[in-house]
Design an enzyme around this catalytic site. Structure first.
Site, PDB file in Angstrom:
ATOM      1  N   ASP A   2       0.822  -1.202   0.000  1.00  0.00           N
ATOM      2  CA  ASP A   2       0.000   0.000   0.000  1.00  0.00           C
ATOM      3  C   ASP A   2       0.863   1.261   0.000  1.00  0.00           C
ATOM      4  O   ASP A   2       1.935   1.287   0.606  1.00  0.00           O
ATOM      5  CB  ASP A   2      -0.903  -0.014   1.235  1.00  0.00           C
ATOM      6  CG  ASP A   2      -2.035   0.979   1.117  1.00  0.00           C
ATOM      7  OD1 ASP A   2      -2.341   1.406  -0.014  1.00  0.00           O
ATOM      8  OD2 ASP A   2      -2.612   1.341   2.155  1.00  0.00           O
ATOM      9  N   ARG A   6       0.083   7.640  -2.857  1.00  0.00           N
ATOM     10  CA  ARG A   6       0.579   8.732  -2.017  1.00  0.00           C
ATOM     11  C   ARG A   6       2.051   9.007  -2.277  1.00  0.00           C
ATOM     12  O   ARG A   6       2.500  10.155  -2.257  1.00  0.00           O
ATOM     13  CB  ARG A   6       0.342   8.395  -0.525  1.00  0.00           C
ATOM     14  CG  ARG A   6      -1.090   8.636  -0.090  1.00  0.00           C
ATOM     15  CD  ARG A   6      -1.388   7.987   1.227  1.00  0.00           C
ATOM     16  NE  ARG A   6      -1.521   6.535   1.072  1.00  0.00           N
ATOM     17  CZ  ARG A   6      -1.485   5.678   2.081  1.00  0.00           C
ATOM     18  NH1 ARG A   6      -1.302   6.113   3.314  1.00  0.00           N
ATOM     19  NH2 ARG A   6      -1.635   4.393   1.849  1.00  0.00           N
ATOM     20  N   HIS A  19       2.644   3.397  -9.104  1.00  0.00           N
ATOM     21  CA  HIS A  19       2.480   1.959  -9.349  1.00  0.00           C
ATOM     22  C   HIS A  19       3.717   1.392 -10.040  1.00  0.00           C
ATOM     23  O   HIS A  19       4.144   0.278  -9.758  1.00  0.00           O
ATOM     24  CB  HIS A  19       1.214   1.697 -10.172  1.00  0.00           C
ATOM     25  CG  HIS A  19      -0.044   2.075  -9.436  1.00  0.00           C
ATOM     26  ND1 HIS A  19      -0.279   1.689  -8.135  1.00  0.00           N
ATOM     27  CD2 HIS A  19      -1.133   2.809  -9.808  1.00  0.00           C
ATOM     28  CE1 HIS A  19      -1.454   2.169  -7.733  1.00  0.00           C
ATOM     29  NE2 HIS A  19      -1.992   2.849  -8.732  1.00  0.00           N
ATOM     30  N   ARG A  53     -12.026   1.517  -8.091  1.00  0.00           N
ATOM     31  CA  ARG A  53     -11.196   2.678  -8.458  1.00  0.00           C
ATOM     32  C   ARG A  53     -11.612   3.193  -9.836  1.00  0.00           C
ATOM     33  O   ARG A  53     -12.257   2.478 -10.609  1.00  0.00           O
ATOM     34  CB  ARG A  53      -9.726   2.276  -8.459  1.00  0.00           C
ATOM     35  CG  ARG A  53      -9.254   1.973  -7.070  1.00  0.00           C
ATOM     36  CD  ARG A  53      -7.766   1.762  -7.016  1.00  0.00           C
ATOM     37  NE  ARG A  53      -7.368   1.610  -5.615  1.00  0.00           N
ATOM     38  CZ  ARG A  53      -6.152   1.775  -5.163  1.00  0.00           C
ATOM     39  NH1 ARG A  53      -5.178   2.086  -5.987  1.00  0.00           N
ATOM     40  NH2 ARG A  53      -5.892   1.617  -3.887  1.00  0.00           N
ATOM     41  N   LEU A 113      12.042 -19.973  -4.344  1.00  0.00           N
ATOM     42  CA  LEU A 113      11.032 -19.120  -3.708  1.00  0.00           C
ATOM     43  C   LEU A 113       9.695 -19.383  -4.378  1.00  0.00           C
ATOM     44  O   LEU A 113       9.610 -19.475  -5.607  1.00  0.00           O
ATOM     45  CB  LEU A 113      11.407 -17.636  -3.880  1.00  0.00           C
ATOM     46  CG  LEU A 113      10.384 -16.611  -3.356  1.00  0.00           C
ATOM     47  CD1 LEU A 113      10.347 -16.622  -1.829  1.00  0.00           C
ATOM     48  CD2 LEU A 113      10.729 -15.197  -3.838  1.00  0.00           C
TER      49      LEU A 113
HETATM   50  C1  IPE Z   1      -0.961   0.348  -4.149  1.00  0.00           C
HETATM   51  O1  IPE Z   1      -1.116   1.474  -3.407  1.00  0.00           O
HETATM   52  C2  IPE Z   1      -2.028  -0.690  -3.910  1.00  0.00           C
HETATM   53  C3  IPE Z   1      -2.781  -1.088  -5.128  1.00  0.00           C
HETATM   54  C4  IPE Z   1      -4.058  -1.337  -5.069  1.00  0.00           C
HETATM   55  C5  IPE Z   1      -2.109  -1.262  -6.414  1.00  0.00           C
HETATM   56  P1  IPE Z   1      -2.372   2.454  -3.515  1.00  0.00           P
HETATM   57  O2  IPE Z   1      -2.755   2.655  -4.933  1.00  0.00           O
HETATM   58  O3  IPE Z   1      -3.458   1.953  -2.615  1.00  0.00           O
HETATM   59  O4  IPE Z   1      -1.741   3.788  -2.930  1.00  0.00           O
HETATM   60  P2  IPE Z   1      -2.415   4.834  -1.941  1.00  0.00           P
HETATM   61  O5  IPE Z   1      -2.958   4.070  -0.775  1.00  0.00           O
HETATM   62  O6  IPE Z   1      -3.478   5.544  -2.712  1.00  0.00           O
HETATM   63  O7  IPE Z   1      -1.273   5.719  -1.557  1.00  0.00           O
HETATM   64 MG    MG Z   2      -4.074   2.347  -0.698  1.00  0.00          MG
END
Ligand code: IPE
Ligand code: MG
Length: 218
Positions: A2, A6, A19, A53, A113
């Site tokens: 996560d 941000r 991303h 989203r 892994l």
């Molecule tokens: C990556 O972080 C998680 C995914 C779903 C790809 P976010 O996209 O949730 O980033 P924030 O929380 O908005 O910063």
């Molecule tokens: Mg997030």
């Protein structure tokens, strides 16, 4: 994983750049995991809730997954990483589904892994579908139908929740909440988390083997 969005916004960049940077963090973590004694690594890439989203962001993520799979597969093979994608497949683009099938087949022999990436994943849904598959008697238990138990669960991005990730498997997971955004998560952050994990007393509901004299009785 996560905090990509941000991370990008803090740098005046579009979320997509976050991303992309997140994908680079994946590469670093996958490379160091075996050295740290990690045999199974599961990364939460896209939750069933993430479909809510904006469509452009969903499309960006899906394209990124497809390119990442195609680009990373040779390196995964070289590093003997076995890739497995968990989650629903029926809502994914057919092009992504074939990239997944290719990457899984090409890495199938990896023994260093086991890398599991959750895409269109929901822990509650996984439990339900495993429970349904119990009707098929070839699946003796939920444990077998679901994944291996999670020892250590790390959440980045400064949030303190599980967000529907590996709910059954994490019954006895040690939890670490990292304040950093996922793209800033490094190999040494993972090493630090593993070190913290090793220092934890995992009793699984029992009492400690050699109980130290309780100081407060003295
Ligand atoms: C990556 O972080 C998680 C995914 C779903 C790809 P976010 O996209 O949730 O980033 P924030 O929380 O908005 O910063
Ligand atoms: Mg997030």
């Amino acid at each position: 994983m996560d905090g990509n969005g941000r991370w990008a916004l803090g740098r005046g960049l579009p979320r997509a750049a976050g991303h992309q940077a997140g994908a680079e963090a994946v590469r670093r973590v996958v490379e160091i995991a075996p050295e740290l004694g990690v045999a199974v690594l599961t990364l939460f890439a896209f939750s069933a809730d993430n479909w809510q989203r904006p469509p452009e962001e969903v499309a960006t993520l899906m394209t990124l997954f497809r390119h990442f799979l195609d680009a990373e597969t040779p390196r995964l093979v070289e590093n003997q990483v076995r890739l497995e994608i968990i989650g629903r497949r029926d809502r994914l683009d057919p092009l992504l589904c074939s990239a997944i099938a290719r990457a899984e087949a090409e890495t199938a022999k990896g023994a260093c892994l086991r890398l599991r990436v959750a895409i269109d994943y929901s822990g509650r849904e996984a439990i339900l579908s495993a429970a349904r598959s119990l009707a098929d008697l070839s699946r003796p238990s939920l444990d077998e139908a679901l994944g291996p138990p999670v020892d250590l669960l790390i959440r980045t991005g400064g949030e303190y929740r599980l967000s529907d990730f590996l709910l059954w498997e994490s019954a006895y997971a040690e939890l670490i909440f990292a304040r950093c955004m996922w793209p800033d998560f490094t190999g040494s952050d993972l090493a630090g988390a593993v070190q913290q994990f090793r220092a934890r007393d995992r009793r699984f509901g029992t009492v400690p083997a050699a109980a130290p004299a309780a100081a407060w009785l003295d």
